[in-house]
Structure formats: structure tokens, C-alpha cells
Design a protein around this motif. Structure first.
Motif, PDB file in Angstrom:
ATOM      1  N   ALA A 317      -0.146   5.559   3.456  1.00  0.00           N
ATOM      2  CA  ALA A 317       0.508   6.499   2.541  1.00  0.00           C
ATOM      3  C   ALA A 317       1.221   5.790   1.398  1.00  0.00           C
ATOM      4  N   LEU A 318       2.065   4.799   1.726  1.00  0.00           N
ATOM      5  CA  LEU A 318       2.750   4.048   0.678  1.00  0.00           C
ATOM      6  C   LEU A 318       1.816   3.039   0.021  1.00  0.00           C
ATOM      7  N   PHE A 319       1.068   2.317   0.830  1.00  0.00           N
ATOM      8  CA  PHE A 319       0.052   1.417   0.286  1.00  0.00           C
ATOM      9  C   PHE A 319      -1.031   2.253  -0.383  1.00  0.00           C
ATOM     10  N   ARG A 320      -1.393   1.893  -1.591  1.00  0.00           N
ATOM     11  CA  ARG A 320      -2.471   2.586  -2.288  1.00  0.00           C
ATOM     12  C   ARG A 320      -3.712   1.711  -2.289  1.00  0.00           C
ATOM     13  N   LYS A 329       3.923  -2.174  -6.824  1.00  0.00           N
ATOM     14  CA  LYS A 329       3.547  -1.220  -5.780  1.00  0.00           C
ATOM     15  C   LYS A 329       2.645  -1.917  -4.775  1.00  0.00           C
ATOM     16  N   SER A 330       2.810  -1.621  -3.503  1.00  0.00           N
ATOM     17  CA  SER A 330       1.986  -2.233  -2.467  1.00  0.00           C
ATOM     18  C   SER A 330       0.577  -1.666  -2.510  1.00  0.00           C
ATOM     19  N   GLU A 365       8.600  -2.130  -2.483  1.00  0.00           N
ATOM     20  CA  GLU A 365       9.169  -1.112  -1.597  1.00  0.00           C
ATOM     21  C   GLU A 365       9.939  -1.798  -0.464  1.00  0.00           C
ATOM     22  N   HIS A 366      10.790  -1.049   0.219  1.00  0.00           N
ATOM     23  CA  HIS A 366      11.547  -1.642   1.324  1.00  0.00           C
ATOM     24  C   HIS A 366      10.579  -2.024   2.451  1.00  0.00           C
ATOM     25  N   ASP A 369       9.949   0.492   5.239  1.00  0.00           N
ATOM     26  CA  ASP A 369       9.061   1.603   4.906  1.00  0.00           C
ATOM     27  C   ASP A 369       7.599   1.174   4.967  1.00  0.00           C
ATOM     28  N   LEU A 370       7.317  -0.039   4.519  1.00  0.00           N
ATOM     29  CA  LEU A 370       5.945  -0.535   4.549  1.00  0.00           C
ATOM     30  C   LEU A 370       5.470  -0.762   5.986  1.00  0.00           C
ATOM     31  N   ASP A 373       4.618   2.515   7.494  1.00  0.00           N
ATOM     32  CA  ASP A 373       3.331   2.994   6.994  1.00  0.00           C
ATOM     33  C   ASP A 373       2.187   2.290   7.708  1.00  0.00           C
TER      34      ASP A 373
END
Length: 381
Positions: A317-320, A329-330, A365-366, A369-370, A373
């Protein structure tokens, strides 16, 4: 922060953006002197530009190089650096583990112009020595390599190049100028895709070649001037802004990557984890000698081959999903079907690019959070 600054008569704090193709002269005599190289001013944007020159001088200061030349893309930097030192009848030796486009230049593009090439296991110094021929003019490697994060003993390969009277060119993108200094290890030329960490925010393309003034003048300057892979002044301005935060971004991203790599290494769904900051990296001893930091990149192999890797990537979700790297951005990518898709399964296997391999580029990102994800995505593998 300050190297190469050119201020206009307005005394601006931020670097000026000079959007101009050409320049005017006070007289025909001054114009002649510019073209003869007797007057140091600017001529034409394909040759040089004030904003681009600021970027070149700042990169040279950061890398510890005597000179630098900016290019439109990272691949333009790689291609120009290699083609600048070879002619028909020459030979190039390169590490087998390379970014797909880099391998294309070595394995397919150069031979079209009569330059033979040999690919070797970059970690095997015996293979480097055995591949040298009387007509070998250049050695090329990435360290850490894309996407396997293989690390090569740059100083040892530089010594082999020196004994062969050949030039060593190193792509230092994954280490960044912060964590590795190839020129201090004996490298003749360093190249970067400035598109990656140097911009760091997914905005524009760029590349840069760094070396001694002698190398630049003999092998790069005229080639770039006459063939035209020039960097846009606007892109140079964006990259100058990126350089201002490069140490802050890369340090934070590397710290997060190290923490995430340690977490991934303990996960039961991760079959293999490669990260240059860990003691279990296959070339940990080399890393300790030549790198002052690790990387923002992580390579991991998940269960289930391609299907498992796709389930993992699609659940993030956070990783694109993106083939870029070094971004704020991750990002995550499946190299076997993207950057290395044109190779046969056998060639990919020899490069260490399996169907279950995913490459992670850690952003800002923190890390908690990663990790969360990654945890929910791995649960679906």
C-alpha cells in the motif's frame, strides 16, 4: 551547498535558472576567442550553460573529482564514458551483474562498432584477470549492482585495470557519493544517474560523469560537445535543489533500510535477503573496506516465484510499484519482468535475478509504517 555558485548582477540567494540556447558577444573578435577556447565564456547550451556548470562543479566538489560533465540521462553518462575510451578493435571487460540498459551498451551496442566485450563474475578477481586482452581499453562495473546488490572490490579491479593500461569506469548510483568514493579506490571515472538519489523526488532525468581533468578532456569533452546529450538547464536547476538535501535524505533512507532489512531477514516468507549493511552479505568484508555506509536499496526473494512476487507487490500500500529508485517515496519493482525482462531465464539466473526477486527502494516514510506494509503484504504470499 555553495560550490560552483554563479550569481548574476541581482545577487540572488538561490541559483539562477538560465533558460537560453545561446549567448551574445560584444564583438566578432570575442566570438572567435570563445570558439578558440581563449575566452572562458559560454557559447551554446549543447556545449555549456551557467546553471548546468553550477551543477557540474557542485557534483565535482561532492565526489572529490577534478572535473565533471552533466548529461541528459544516467545512461547517456554510461554510454559516453565507455565510448569515449574505446575505438573499433578495442575490448571491454564488464561485470555480469548490471542494470539491463548498461548490459545492453556493453554486450550489444559496443560490438556494433567493432568493440568486443567480455562479461565476468564481478566478485571473482581471477575472472577479471583472465578476461584481459592486449586490446582491453576499459573495465566497467556497478557496485553495489542493480538489482542484486552484489558488491565488487573496486580497489582490486582498479589495480587489474592499471596493470592492463585500461580505464576503470564505475557506476556508483546505489552507493551514492555519500557512502562510497570510487576515485579514492583507484577508479578512473565515476558515473551517476542523477535521476535517482541526486534528484530524489521523482522529478527529472539527468546524469553526470566525474573524473580527472585529463580524462574529461581526452575522452569525454569533445564527444559530448559534438554528439549533444546535453542536460537541460531546468533539470540542472532541479538537481541543484536536490543536492541541498541529499545528505539528509540518504542518511535517513539508509537508516530506515537497515532497520527494515533486519526485520525482513527474520520473516519466514523471505527466502533470501541481500542488504549491504548486514554481516551476512556475501561481500561483507569488501563493504567494510570500501563503503562508509550501506544503501537505500534492499533485495529480497519471496516464496512462490513470479506469482508470489506479484502477490507481494500487488498487496503493498505505501510502497508503490515503480522501476525508479532513490525517491523520497518508497518504491518496489520486480526486476525479472521490468529492468531485466529482455534477458532469457538462463541469463537472468546467472545474474542472480530470479523470478521471486523484488527490489525495494526505501523512502522517507516512517520505518514502522513501511514494516507494517511489508508485513501485511508478505502475509498474502
Amino acid at each position: 551547498m555553495h560550490a560552483g555558485q554563479i550569481r548574476s548582477q541581482f545577487g540572488e540567494t538561490s541559483e539562477a535558472l538560465f533558460l537560453t540556447q545561446g549567448h551574445v558577444y560584444d564583438s566578432a573578435e570575442q566570438c572567435e576567442a570563445r570558439f578558440l577556447g581563449k575566452d572562458p565564456g559560454f557559447i551554446y547550451a549543447r556545449f555549456s550553460n551557467p546553471t548546468v556548470q553550477m551543477f557540474e562543479q557542485r557534483m565535482a566538489a561532492l565526489e572529490g573529482a577534478e572535473s565533471a560533465r552533466a548529461t541528459a540521462t544516467g545512461m547517456a553518462a554510461v554510454t559516453a564514458a565507455l565510448m569515449g575510451v574505446v575505438s573499433a578493435g578495442d575490448h571491454v571487460v564488464a561485470a555480469r551483474a548490471l542494470f539491463g540498459s548498461c548490459r545492453y551498451v556493453v554486450e550489444e551496442h559496443l560490438p556494433r562498432f567493432g568493440v568486443a566485450s567480455t562479461l565476468v563474475d564481478g566478485t571473482n578477481l581471477h575472472e577479471w584477470r583472465a578476461a584481459i586482452r592486449p586490446n582491453t581499453k576499459a573495465l566497467f562495473l556497478e557496485s553495489p549492482a542493480n538489482p542484486t546488490l552484489e558488491v565488487i572490490d573496486i580497489a582490486a579491479v582498479a589495480q587489474i585495470a592499471k596493470m592492463a593500461d585500461a580505464k576503470l569506469i564505475v557506476d556508483n548510483v546505489f552507493a551514492t557519493p555519500l557512502w562510497q568514493k570510487p576515485l579514492t579506490l583507484g577508479t578512473d571515472c565515476v558515473v551517476y544517474s542523477a535521476t535517482k538519489h541526486i534528484d530524489g523526488q521523482g522529478r527529472c532525468l539527468g546524469g553526470v560523469i566525474l573524473a580527472s581533468e585529463d580524462f574529461i578532456q581526452k575522452h569525454v569533452h569533445t564527444l559530448l560537445r559534438q554528439t549533444g546529450p546535453a542536460m537541460s538547464p531546468f533539470n540542472a536547476w532541479v538537481l541543484l535543489k536536490g543536492l541541498e538535501t541529499l545528505p539528509l535524505r540518504v542518511r535517513r533512507q539508509t537508516e530506515s533500510a537497515a532497520r527494515i532489512a533486519d526485520w525482513l531477514a527474520q520473516h519466514p516468507k523471505v527466502r533470501k535477503l541481500i542488504y549491504p549493511g548486514r554481516k551476512d552479505h556475501p561481500q561483507a568484508d569488501v563493504i567494510a573496506r570500501q563503503m562508509s555506509g550501506a544503501s537505500t536499496l534492499i533485495a529480497l526473494e519471496v516464496d512462490g516465484g513470479k506469482a508470489g512476487a506479484f502477490r507481494f507487490l500487488n498487496a503493498l500500500a505505501l510502497f508503490r510499484i515503480s522501476n525508479n529508485l532513490g525517491d523520497a517515496k518508497s518504491l518496489a519493482v520486480h526486476p525479472a519482468t521490468t529492468t531485466h525482462q529482455r534477458f532469457t531465464p538462463e541469463v537472468r539466473a546467472a545474474m542472480g535475478v530470479g523470478d521471486g526477486l523484488a527490489r525495494l527502494s526505501i523512502g522517507l516514510e516512517h520505518p514502522d509504517d513501511l514494516i507494517a506494509d511489508l508485513e501485511q503484504a508478505l502475509a498474502l504470499v
